[in-house]
Design an enzyme around this catalytic site. Sequence first.
Site, short mmCIF file in Angstrom:
data_model
loop_
_atom_site.label_atom_id
_atom_site.label_comp_id
_atom_site.label_asym_id
_atom_site.label_seq_id
_atom_site.Cartn_x
_atom_site.Cartn_y
_atom_site.Cartn_z
N ASP A 1 -7.45 -1.32 3.98
CA ASP A 1 -6.63 -2.50 3.49
C ASP A 1 -7.13 -3.89 4.13
O ASP A 1 -6.63 -4.86 3.88
CB ASP A 1 -4.97 -2.20 4.01
CG ASP A 1 -4.48 -1.12 3.35
OD1 ASP A 1 -4.95 -0.93 2.25
OD2 ASP A 1 -3.88 -0.35 3.94
N ASP B 1 0.84 -1.06 -0.12
CA ASP B 1 0.08 -0.09 -0.03
C ASP B 1 1.01 1.02 0.15
O ASP B 1 2.22 1.26 0.36
CB ASP B 1 -0.99 0.05 1.05
CG ASP B 1 -1.96 1.11 1.34
OD1 ASP B 1 -2.32 1.75 0.34
OD2 ASP B 1 -1.61 1.72 2.36
N ASP C 1 -1.82 -0.70 6.12
CA ASP C 1 -1.82 -0.24 7.59
C ASP C 1 -3.17 0.21 7.74
O ASP C 1 -3.75 0.49 8.83
CB ASP C 1 -0.86 0.67 7.72
CG ASP C 1 -1.06 2.16 7.10
OD1 ASP C 1 -1.29 2.05 5.75
OD2 ASP C 1 -1.21 3.15 7.68
#
Length: 600
Positions: A499, A297, A495
């Site tokens: 996600d 990410d 995080d």
Amino acid sequence: MAFFGRDFFVHAYMQLKHGRANMDTLVAVSTGVAFLFSLFNTIWPEYWTSRGLEAHVYYEAAAVIIALILLGRLLEAKAKFSTSTAIKKLMGLQPKTVTKILADGSEEEVPIREVAVGDVLVVKPGEKIPVDGEVTEGASFVDESMITGESIPVEKVKGQPVYAGTINEKGSFRFRADKVGGETVLANIIRMVQEAQGSKAPVQKLVDRIAGIFVPVVMGIAVITFIVWMLIGGDLAFTHALLTSITVLVIACPCALGLATPTAIMVGIGKGAEHNILIKDAESLELMYRVNAIVLDKTGTITTGEPRVTDILPAEGYTKRDLMQLAADLESSSEHPLAKAVMEHAKATGISQTAVHDFQALPGNGLSAVRGEDLLLGGSVSYMKENVTVDSTLLDQAQKLAEEGKTPLLFAKNHTCAGLIAVADTLKEDSPQAVAELRDMGIRVIMLTGDNERTAKAIGAQAGVDEVIAGVLPEGKEAEIRKLKEQGKVAMVGDGINDAPVLSRADIGIAMGSMGSDAAIEAADIVLMDDDTTKIAKVVTIARKTLVIVRQNIVFALAVKAFILILGAFGLANMWEAVFADVGVSVIAILNAMRMLRVK
């Protein structure tokens, strides 16, 4: 046998009903045979003494076998942690009550379950948005990081969409409910996590796969041994046939096999803990060993997750300090998230604000204020071009910075451009190193983000990733992970709450711990507790070394078993020697696992 060993026999029977064999079958066969043989010798010892042989009993051998196997399972159980609360964390994002506008214009607090499509609701500063909808009145900045992953709050004005679970940071506004209950984006995220967790099948333990072959082979050898000794044993044919075949079955005792995996896994997990890496179970290490692609990410993983001033470019006649002073004075009254970055930089460089008056936030992302007798202006490039003459060199620099994924802000005094300040969510210092280490290991590194493509590609280029997938919302992220899984084993690192579904959907989910949301941490299989992205490569190293040791232990245990089995079949080893050999292999397996402690 009756209490601690009961489950082995129950499970072995269940496997037998389905025509299968596993570790429990091995334990049940070896301990059961040892016990029944000993019981026979206790009741009818004369059967052996009349033939000039001693009536040995092996009750303690059965007890040792069960104790060693249960020790292995205890070690394995201690390495597991629960991830069942991820759904509760997500559900906690939705408020229990909402403020509803009634037909007469008054406000009333009602339970969220009473909200219907078309209702007009009020959201005040600091409150969570209860359902999906569209702003009808007012304006504010909303933190949508749990949906898009983007750290910078988004300005919301009339006509723009808002989503359940996101947080209203500044002003108050009204919005019309368009999706409620199970139709909201948050509800879809919760549903995706549930489906992903339910679809992740447990990895079958390597030892069980071996046992499925080993058990019938050992039983076949025992039968063959009995038959051969009956044919060649002479006067004591039955006695030798019985002793050798029982010894072969006892050799099937899987003590070493039972300890080979959990001890190495336990040490591997402990080694991870030394490096602030929480590995939740043995399955995670086995899967991490086979991963060939890692998806990162952007916000909070590759980048810091907070906007910062990156460039200060004063116009002719101004110094950097002059430009920062002007920007700090102007931004001191602004509620825009980028203003916070400017103010923090000014504070860090020892600049204190000068009082301004007549402050205004202007349409088109512009600001104006009066300081003394000077008119201060600031804002986006498009706004400032319409109100101030900007040098072409500064415009070119602004374009270049924008292409790098930064947000350029122009400032002016009395309609004369004073310079440019760029703000961006900056790359973590260790991100390029982390990506390089993973690529050196032969792992494909992909960045997946909900941010715009231009910003994402700029950050991806700085980090050195192999591929960038940008502009993807949670539903799209999960679809991208599904595609990648068709090409091999995939690990996802993230995080944010957004996600959580992809962390669960990926073969391995890795959460960045200290900055990560509770939902992401609970949904993940591995948690990096200190947000050091280089620890991702450390996880791969630990997994690879652990699985190598597991395989070494299993191969060694099987080799010794095969050797003792041959000796037993030829009558050259008895049951105690078989058990002793197995215990010796177990000790060697544990010592081999301890080699993991030397991994840096």
